[in-house]
Design a protein around this motif. Structure first.
Motif, mmCIF file in Angstrom:
data_model
loop_
_atom_site.group_PDB
_atom_site.id
_atom_site.type_symbol
_atom_site.label_atom_id
_atom_site.label_comp_id
_atom_site.label_asym_id
_atom_site.label_seq_id
_atom_site.Cartn_x
_atom_site.Cartn_y
_atom_site.Cartn_z
ATOM 1 N N ILE A 521 78.793 -4.034 39.678
ATOM 2 C CA ILE A 521 78.961 -3.258 40.904
ATOM 3 C C ILE A 521 79.121 -4.150 42.127
ATOM 4 N N HIS A 522 78.621 -5.377 42.075
ATOM 5 C CA HIS A 522 78.769 -6.277 43.225
ATOM 6 C C HIS A 522 80.235 -6.595 43.503
ATOM 7 N N HIS A 523 81.107 -6.517 42.487
ATOM 8 C CA HIS A 523 82.530 -6.787 42.705
ATOM 9 C C HIS A 523 83.210 -5.647 43.451
ATOM 10 N N LEU A 524 82.642 -4.450 43.371
ATOM 11 C CA LEU A 524 83.258 -3.283 43.990
ATOM 12 C C LEU A 524 82.622 -2.954 45.334
ATOM 13 N N ILE A 863 93.049 -7.276 42.472
ATOM 14 C CA ILE A 863 92.588 -7.565 41.119
ATOM 15 C C ILE A 863 92.482 -6.272 40.319
ATOM 16 N N GLU A 864 93.107 -6.255 39.148
ATOM 17 C CA GLU A 864 92.956 -5.144 38.211
ATOM 18 C C GLU A 864 91.899 -5.536 37.182
ATOM 19 N N TYR A 865 90.760 -4.894 37.249
ATOM 20 C CA TYR A 865 89.651 -5.258 36.369
ATOM 21 C C TYR A 865 89.919 -4.885 34.921
ATOM 22 N N ARG A 869 93.707 -8.926 35.626
ATOM 23 C CA ARG A 869 94.941 -9.448 36.192
ATOM 24 C C ARG A 869 94.893 -9.407 37.712
ATOM 25 N N GLU A 870 95.672 -10.304 38.307
ATOM 26 C CA GLU A 870 95.905 -10.258 39.747
ATOM 27 C C GLU A 870 97.325 -9.762 39.968
ATOM 28 N N HIS A 871 97.456 -8.646 40.681
ATOM 29 C CA HIS A 871 98.758 -8.036 40.933
ATOM 30 C C HIS A 871 99.239 -8.410 42.328
ATOM 31 N N MET A 961 86.678 -13.322 46.720
ATOM 32 C CA MET A 961 87.810 -13.082 45.840
ATOM 33 C C MET A 961 88.712 -11.973 46.372
ATOM 34 N N THR A 962 89.864 -11.820 45.727
ATOM 35 C CA THR A 962 90.847 -10.824 46.107
ATOM 36 C C THR A 962 90.265 -9.422 45.977
ATOM 37 N N VAL A 963 90.745 -8.519 46.816
ATOM 38 C CA VAL A 963 90.229 -7.146 46.793
ATOM 39 C C VAL A 963 90.562 -6.489 45.459
#
Length: 1226
Positions: A521-524, A863-865, A869-871, A961-963
């Motif tokens: 959850i810390h990533h979101l 970032i697509e978890y 991937r990084e889009h 990091m990237t959103v």
């Protein structure tokens, strides 16, 4: 179109006029640096015209402004507790059913029979499809699966157990599968189902599944598997090598692990090796969370192992113990599973190695050893026994965990011996009294996400098996997933490890058929203040906090169009879910409130439910591929309109349900059938759109709809939608929420409902304000949208921007993500045109690269978890108010923002020096990997993220990091079951006669018509003509349609043979072709001067011949423009009148010039003649009468009326005057 009028004059006057006109043409140069050729206000007016006159946005907004609303503050604390209690009630209901089942199993165990009375699951028949199970099931009975390695003394459960399972479902319909897996390898499952994910009848063994292992030993486990891969593993047994059998046993061990467990692999030969995989490098040194993706990757590593060389126990053990040092700090059971097949070991004494390594870990690690085959004897067996017993370990470092040695003489028994390791952590007398709630996992029977609530069963102190009740995650998290109190408010759910089960940035459980993803959850939730909130939730506490946090919204198709980031003052409220380690948090944006439309007066006419298969339309018809009704709209209540969304999704709708909906929503009943309170008001309010749409005939529009924030969607013509359809999760709806109040235009796409290539225009509607002056900060109540043909917008641009129609220029439109909306290549004749999702770097790379250099087009990423991937995507930003004027230098182009929209208009020289820099891939799928070309040349693409640690399920620097990318749009079925067969005998909803449209303009203004320019063989036609789309896709007669199945004609051609019409026109062409050739050069000169006159309001300094000598039409224009500053509104009206004469086509101009030169007092009526590259346009139809009053509207069918052309210049100028924009046309 009005023709130029010229009074009768003498021959000398005619000569003077001709001479002066020639001078005007020669002395009126095209502007280059002194003024721009175009701007975006005119196209903005065209889009306004579509929004207001085609879609009726302003009228519907006025209706919403007249409504009364009730507003109340949101009780965040109360909502969080309500959501937590809802989840808890479902869990506790499943637990109660499970405990009752286990009690009966334990009571009935002594009556279990050795004779099977059940059907094998792989042989189940007489099943019926059930939407809740997403499978063919039989509720009358249960079925069994017998594992291939089941016990010889197996026993089958009694019929009483099945009766209890049936009763559980009757009491608690939310339950899905109920099953009991026995210690003898027998599985009893209810309801009976034929599994699709199991290859054969005896391949499923419940004992080796994660639900079984975690129920028996709930403490998370760290497992390191050490496999002997020496040359001794080449020994054959029943046609298989020991290596093959060892791999199979290792796979079985992997299958027994759950996401809360961790795994490491070591291959043992002369030296020890750990996995080195392209998917991730972390498997080499780090224990990996046993998620489905990690398990799959480690199985690939097992497949790659080969038997060769000697064996070094010391090296293998050191590698194994090094994994445990990477374990997280939580309390975990830790075990080494060490497999050897005989032969002496190289290196130091393995027993002393275990002593030293385990002492450093405080003796926490258990060692279980396995000797494979009969060759494991003597000293080898003794060594393995001592290793398991850890005979050299010292108690000073901690209490030693004594393991066991298992000799597997029959290699076929290896999987059973190794995969039941978990029993070592539970003593025979120990029991588990509280059910274990598993992490979400994919159901092998229906591929949905479920959680298994399991409890072991005992008889006389001995484990006899594990019973489970499955609950769909979509059901458990239903209310939290669909929490929608405001566009920036949401809810999320986590477990006690901080892993996210539900969040708006992750796929919804119902949508995702794949394995679950486990995101910390810390990533979101990245706001610094969110850390304390998360810690409190993990501890199972209740609380609230307020701080600024970030909202990440999709700008449409997230992987192509990217995201929009907004910082919002947010209020967090959280509460624990009783009976679990889960916790719920509600995040409410500042200013959000509970808003409902005051109870309206309802009428029976306002509601026709979209289920036309249950209640047929009064006048059914076919609209391309869809079964439709021409007299009304249809209303769908999507999942978000219901209090229990997933109950709606998982329940089959019946005619009785539809009757209940109708009675409630039309005021005939006060019994609410499960809708949210706001739905009644939304249904009534959106009816205004139907009233408007029935009045406003727009042949260029194929579908119109309005979707509300609370889940109501109304479509015209009325048609049935797929049950999973949710307009709030479509690209057009999400684009509009980001670009509030604008005319949001999509890139063209192939309409899945059969009408060809379409463009969507959408716009938001606001909650009422007293002054009716809305801003983007106002609350959104709905979004309206129209789908119209790509060719209509192309033609409108050609007609209203004169330079765009010149042979030396070309114009195109891009959206705010750099995708082409309109381009010349989209209307070219082609076998398979490249129209859908075409980026500027694909067709116009030179201009794209220049925009990057200017900082106008920027590259961003998310970032697509799900796929780690990084889009990368593009955004148009920082366009100057005056646009970009590069026409005088360099690439020679202009770019201008189109007013009140998300698109940009570009004009450039037709012959433009391009650059080799171009997309590496232009696939319509977002699944395009980034290439090695320079960043400024790359279309939207992805690359695998190097910052993501697959083993720990985390990024290296989460704060910087990237959103995150929001969830991808769900795949929704476009046609409903049986729809294709239902439309075969129906007539078309719109009786369109393409052959009556004798000009390109008219043809491009009708959905379903195509402007035919080539024969089937690709030869240029002598005369172009308009035909039904299915006869002439992409301008070529007989061209294959772009759909898999085209069926019969979708539009009526009136029964005429269009080819004969074309021949007749061709003969007419032949009669005037000589005149055309002679006048062509002269007409081009006239056309260029007319362009200059029109685009610059005929300013006198550019009209260099004496004013009395200018022919009347130019003279009048120049006179009006002289006084433009004194009377702007009058000037606009006059210019628009002239432009209506002049802007239609170059060929019409030649007719006018011919009349001026020849001084014909009685010019003939306009005649439509079509050449290979030219259209002489006929007179457009007269303006339509104003629409009838709202109260006088009655249902009407579409009339066979002539199509309206694209909006003329004078209509657009009316918008400019209304908006005080008197300088809209440069």
């Amino acid at each position: 179109m009005e023709m130029f009028s010229v009074n009768t004059t003498t021959q000398r006057e005619r000569v003077w006029q001709c001479t002066c006109l020639t001078l005007v043409i020669l002395l009126c140069p095209l502007p280059m640096s002194s003024g721009t050729l175009i701007n975006g206000r005119l196209l903005g007016g065209i889009l306004d015209d579509i929004a207001d006159n085609g879609l009726g946005v302003s009228d519907v907004q006025a209706e919403y402004d007249a409504l009364e609303y009730t507003n109340s503050p949101l009780d965040g604390a109360g909502i969080s507790k309500q959501l937590a209690n809802s989840i808890s009630a479902q869990i506790q209901g499943a637990e109660a059913a499970l405990k009752g089942l286990v009690n009966v199993i334990e009571e009935q165990y002594s009556s279990f029979s050795g004779e099977n009375q059940y059907t094998q699951c792989c042989e189940v028949t007489n099943t019926n499809d059930d939407p809740r199970y997403k499978s063919e099931v039989n509720f009358d009975k249960a079925c069994v699966a017998e594992a291939g390695q089941s016990s010889v003394n197996k026993k089958f459960p009694t019929a009483r157990i099945v009766e209890v399972m049936k009763e559980n479902v009757r009491i608690n319909p939310n339950l899905k599968w109920q099953y009991f897996g026995g210690e003898d390898g027998i599985l009893l499952n209810y309801p009976a189902v034929k599994p699709t994910g199991v290859p054969d009848c005896d391949s499923y063994d419940p004992r080796f599944r994660s639900f079984y292992a975690s129920a028996v030993s709930p403490v998370p486990k760290d497992v390191v598997l050490v496999l002997d891969t020496s040359d001794s593993m080449r020994t054959l047994h029943n046609g298989k090598t020991l290596m093959e059998l060892a791999k199979q046993a290792a796979r079985t061990v992997l299958d027994s692990l759950g996401p809360n467990d961790q795994i490491g692999l070591v291959s043992l030969a002369s030296s020890a090796s750990t996995p080195v995989l392209a998917e991730s490098t972390c498997y080499t040194t780090t224990l990996a969370a046993a998620t489905p993706s990690n398990i799959q990757n480690l199985k690939k590593y097992l497949d790659s192992l080969r038997a060769m060389g000697g064996r070094n126990y010391e090296a293998g053990l050191k590698k194994a113990f090094s994994f445990f040092r990477s374990s997280n700090g939580t309390v975990r059971d830790q075990v080494v599973l060490f497999l050897a097949a005989g032969g002496s070991s190289e290196g130091s004494d393995p027993v002393s190695t275990i002593r030293d390594e385990n002492a450093a870990l405080e003796e926490k690690v258990l060692v279980l050893t396995f000797g494979l085959g009969k060759s494991v004897t003597g000293s080898v067996q003794t060594t393995l026994q001592n290793m398991a017993a850890q005979t050299q370990s010292r108690m000073s470092a901690g209490e030693v965990k004594m393991g066991t040695f298992t000799k597997v003489e029959n290699p076929d028994d290896l999987s059973v011996a190794m995969a039941t390791y978990y029993k070592f952590f539970l003593s025979p007398s120990q029991g588990v009294s509280n059910p274990e709630i598993s992490a979400p996992h994919r159901d092998i029977l229906d591929k949905g996400l479920i959680t298994s609530i399991c409890l072991p069963a005992y008889h006389s102190g001995r484990l006899i098996g594990v019973a489970c009740s499955d609950v769909a995650m979509s059901e458990l998290l239903s209310e939290a997933t669909y929490f929608d109190k405001g566009e920036l408010s949401y809810a999320f759910v986590i477990n006690g490890y901080g892993r996210t089960y539900s969040h708006p940035l992750l796929p919804r459980p119902y949508d995702d058929p794949d394995d679950p993803i486990f995101v910390d959850i810390h990533h979101l939730e990245r706001a610094p203040a969110a850390k304390s909130v998360i810690s409190s939730m993990i501890r199972g506490e209740e609380g609230n906090s307020s701080f600024v946090s970030t909202r990440t919204q999709a700008r449409g198709d997230v992987f192509r169009e990217g995201v929009s980031i907004t910082n919002v003052m947010s209020h967090y409220y959280w509460a624990p879910v009783a009976g679990s380690t889960w916790s719920v948090c509600v995040v409410i944006s500042d200013g959000s409130k509970n808003t409902e439309i005051s109870p309206p007066t309802v009428l029976p006419s306002i509601f026709r439910y979209h289920r036309l298969d249950l209640k047929s339309a009064s006048i059914p018809c076919k609209h391309f591929f869809k079964y439709a009704t021409k007299d009304t709209t249809s209303v769908m209540l999507t999942p978000g309109a219901f209090r229990q969304p997933y109950h709606y999704l998982n329940t089959e709708e019946t005619a009785t349900n539809v009757t209940q909906y109708e009675r409630y929503l039309t005021g005939q009943s006060s019994q609410n059938p499960g809708f949210k309170n706001s739905v009644l008001g939304s249904v009534a309010a959106t009816y205004k759109a139907e009233v408007i749409w029935r009045k406003k005939h727009a042949d260029y529009i194929t579908w119109r709809s309005i979707g509300t924030m609370d889940g109501v969607v109304r479509v015209f013509p009325g048609t049935q939608l797929a049950k999973s359809y949710d307009h709030t999760r479509t690209d057009w709806f999400q684009r509009s929420l980001v670009d509030k109040g604008k005319n949001v235009v999509s890139a063209p796409y192939l309409d899945p409902w059969g009408s060809g290539y379409m463009i969507t225009l959408s716009r938001t509607l606001y909650e009422a304000k007293a002054d009716r002056q809305h801003t983007p900060s106002d609350n959104i109540v709905a979004v309206m949208k129209a789908d119209f043909t790509l060719y209509y917008l192309y033609q409108a641009i050609q007609d209203n921007y004169t330079y765009c129609s010149l042979s030396s220029y070309r114009c195109f439109v891009i959206d705010s993500s750099g995708y082409l909306v309109v381009h010349d290549s989209f209307v070219e004749v082609s076998d398979s045109p490249n129209i859908e999702k075409v980026h500027i770097f694909s067709k116009e790379p030179a201009i794209g690269r220049d925009l990057v250099a200017k900082g106008v087009l920027v590259r961003e990423s998310c970032i697509e978890y799900k796929k780690e991937r990084e889009h990368f995507y593009w955004k148009v930003i920082a366009v100057p108010g005056s646009g970009i004027d590069n026409m005088a230098v360099g690439l020679q182009y202009e770019l201008h923002s189109v007013s009140n929209s998300n698109v940009y208009l570009v004009i450039t020289r037709r012959k433009l020096n391009t650059t080799p820099c171009k997309c590496t891939s232009d696939s319509p799928s977002y699944d395009s990997q980034c290439g090695a070309l320079a960043r400024e040349c790359e279309c939207p693409c992805y690359k695998n993220s190097s910052d993501y640690n697959s083993c720990r399920l985390e990024f290296s620097t989460p704060e910087n990091m990237t959103v995150p990318c929001p969830q991808a749009l769900p795949n929704i079925p476009h046609l409903v079951h049986g729809e294709s067969s239902r439309i075969k005998s129906l007539s078309n909803c719109k009786a369109l006669s393409c052959h009556l449209n004798s000009t390109q303009r008219g043809c491009f203004s009708v959905v379903g018509c195509s402007w035919c320019r080539q024969s089937k063989s690709g030869k240029e036609l002598n005369a172009y003509y308009c035909a039904k789309q299915l006869d002439c896709y992409f301008g070529r007669v007989g061209q294959k349609c772009p759909y898999d199945t085209c069926g019969s004609s979708n539009v009526d051609n009136g029964g005429d043979d269009l080819n004969e019409v074309g021949l007749m026109i061709g003969f007419a062409v032949f009669g005037v072709v000589f005149l055309y050739i002679i006048s062509k050069k002269f007409r081009e000169k006239v056309h260029r001067c007319r362009n200059n006159v029109l685009e610059h309001r005929c300013r006198l300094p550019r009209c260099n011949c004496p004013k009395p000598q200018i022919p009347s039409i130019f003279q009048d224009c120049c006179q009006k423009s002289t006084n433009a500053d004194e009377a702007p509104s009058s000037s606009n009206t006059q210019v628009s009148t002239i432009s209506n004469n002049m802007v239609s086509s170059s060929d019409s101009d030649s007719d006018a010039v011919s009349q001026v030169v020849n001084n014909d007092p009685d010019p003939p009526p306009p005649v439509t003649v079509t050449f290979a590259n030219s259209v002489f346009d006929s007179e457009p139809p007269p303006p339509t009468a104003p629409p009838p009053a709202y109260e006088d509207v009655v249902p009407v069918a579409y009339e066979d009326v002539a199509p309206a052309p694209p909006p003329s210049y004078d209509r657009i100028m009316m918008y400019m005057v209304r908006n005080n924009d008197t300088d809209s046309q440069t």
